[in-house]
Design a protein around this motif. Structure first.
Motif, PDB file in Angstrom:
ATOM      1  N   ALA A   1      40.924   7.558  -5.491  1.00 15.63           N
ATOM      2  CA  ALA A   1      41.822   6.711  -6.282  1.00 15.63           C
ATOM      3  C   ALA A   1      41.064   5.580  -6.970  1.00 15.63           C
ATOM      4  N   ALA A   2      40.118   4.970  -6.270  1.00 12.24           N
ATOM      5  CA  ALA A   2      39.346   3.860  -6.845  1.00 12.24           C
ATOM      6  C   ALA A   2      38.463   4.326  -8.000  1.00 12.24           C
ATOM      7  N   MET A   3      37.823   5.464  -7.849  1.00  9.03           N
ATOM      8  CA  MET A   3      36.948   5.968  -8.905  1.00  9.03           C
ATOM      9  C   MET A   3      37.757   6.352 -10.145  1.00  9.03           C
ATOM     10  N   TYR A   4      38.893   7.032  -9.952  1.00 13.40           N
ATOM     11  CA  TYR A   4      39.750   7.379 -11.092  1.00 13.40           C
ATOM     12  C   TYR A   4      40.268   6.119 -11.778  1.00 13.40           C
ATOM     13  N   ALA A   5      40.701   5.144 -10.984  1.00 18.62           N
ATOM     14  CA  ALA A   5      41.266   3.915 -11.554  1.00 18.62           C
ATOM     15  C   ALA A   5      40.242   3.161 -12.398  1.00 18.62           C
ATOM     16  N   TYR A   6      38.969   3.256 -12.046  1.00 18.00           N
ATOM     17  CA  TYR A   6      37.934   2.550 -12.795  1.00 18.00           C
ATOM     18  C   TYR A   6      37.526   3.297 -14.071  1.00 18.00           C
ATOM     19  N   GLY A   7      37.837   4.589 -14.147  1.00 21.73           N
ATOM     20  CA  GLY A   7      37.527   5.351 -15.356  1.00 21.73           C
ATOM     21  C   GLY A   7      36.515   6.464 -15.180  1.00 21.73           C
ATOM     22  N   PHE A   8      36.095   6.739 -13.958  1.00 28.51           N
ATOM     23  CA  PHE A   8      35.218   7.884 -13.710  1.00 28.51           C
ATOM     24  C   PHE A   8      36.042   9.162 -13.763  1.00 28.51           C
ATOM     25  N   PHE A   9      35.385  10.280 -14.057  1.00 30.42           N
ATOM     26  CA  PHE A   9      36.071  11.549 -13.872  1.00 30.42           C
ATOM     27  C   PHE A   9      35.267  12.405 -12.906  1.00 30.42           C
ATOM     28  N   MET A  10      35.998  13.180 -12.113  1.00 32.96           N
ATOM     29  CA  MET A  10      35.366  13.975 -11.075  1.00 32.96           C
ATOM     30  C   MET A  10      34.846  15.283 -11.646  1.00 32.96           C
ATOM     31  N   VAL A  11      33.616  15.601 -11.324  1.00 35.29           N
ATOM     32  CA  VAL A  11      33.032  16.888 -11.673  1.00 35.29           C
ATOM     33  C   VAL A  11      33.289  17.869 -10.540  1.00 35.29           C
ATOM     34  N   GLU A  12      33.056  17.410  -9.305  1.00 33.27           N
ATOM     35  CA  GLU A  12      33.308  18.259  -8.145  1.00 33.27           C
ATOM     36  C   GLU A  12      33.415  17.416  -6.880  1.00 33.27           C
ATOM     37  N   GLU A  13      34.075  17.985  -5.903  1.00 34.70           N
ATOM     38  CA  GLU A  13      34.193  17.384  -4.572  1.00 34.70           C
ATOM     39  C   GLU A  13      34.000  18.492  -3.561  1.00 34.70           C
ATOM     40  N   SER A  14      33.294  18.199  -2.489  1.00 33.16           N
ATOM     41  CA  SER A  14      33.076  19.199  -1.457  1.00 33.16           C
ATOM     42  C   SER A  14      32.980  18.528  -0.098  1.00 33.16           C
ATOM     43  N   ASP A  15      33.590  19.161   0.871  1.00 35.95           N
ATOM     44  CA  ASP A  15      33.365  18.724   2.243  1.00 35.95           C
ATOM     45  C   ASP A  15      32.633  19.813   3.016  1.00 35.95           C
ATOM     46  N   LYS A  16      32.411  20.939   2.362  1.00 29.66           N
ATOM     47  CA  LYS A  16      31.682  22.074   2.927  1.00 29.66           C
ATOM     48  C   LYS A  16      32.215  22.509   4.287  1.00 29.66           C
ATOM     49  N   GLY A  17      33.453  22.179   4.554  1.00 27.39           N
ATOM     50  CA  GLY A  17      34.085  22.611   5.794  1.00 27.39           C
ATOM     51  C   GLY A  17      35.082  23.719   5.514  1.00 27.39           C
TER      52      GLY A  17
END
Length: 121
Positions: free
Chosen positions: A76-92
């Motif tokens: 939420a903090a990264m989106y609110a600041y204006g970043f966009f997500m390329v990928e997320e992984s927890d590898k679980g």
């Protein structure tokens, strides 16, 4: 990177550029913390000059406890600041990944920050 520090300044856990390092008074890592590194590339050109750049942020959350709530807070903090997500992984598999060597959970992201630049055009 100033933008990462600003985006994550209110999440309630430490954020380190590069790596967490033990200090004399504190030899153990915090219960939860983030580390990040960056890579910057040219994004667009105009009249044979760079007109925008992209900075990719490789962000890792390390946690002794279930990281789900903090991962939501970080996202939420990264989106609110204006970043966009390329990928997320927890590898679980259906749960956050657990690293037996560090005895911590980990969540990894690649985020992107794009900005227009003027390098003397």
């Amino acid at each position: 990177m100033r933008q990462v520090q600003q985006a994550l300044k209110d999440i309630g856990i430490p954020v380190y550029a590069g790596v967490w390092r033990a200090t004399s008074p504190n030899q153990n890592p915090p219960v939860q913390y983030c580390v990040y590194s960056t890579t910057t590339t040219e994004a667009s050109h105009q009249d044979d000059h760079v007109s925008s750049i992209r900075t990719y942020v490789y962000l890792n959350l390390w946690s002794d406890i279930d990281p789900t709530d903090m991962a939501d807070t970080i996202r939420a903090a990264m989106y609110a600041y204006g970043f966009f997500m390329v990928e997320e992984s927890d590898k679980g598999y259906n749960q956050p990944a657990y690293d037996t060597a560090t005895r911590q959970y980990t969540v990894q992201w690649t985020w992107c920050w794009r900005e227009d630049v003027d390098y003397g055009n």
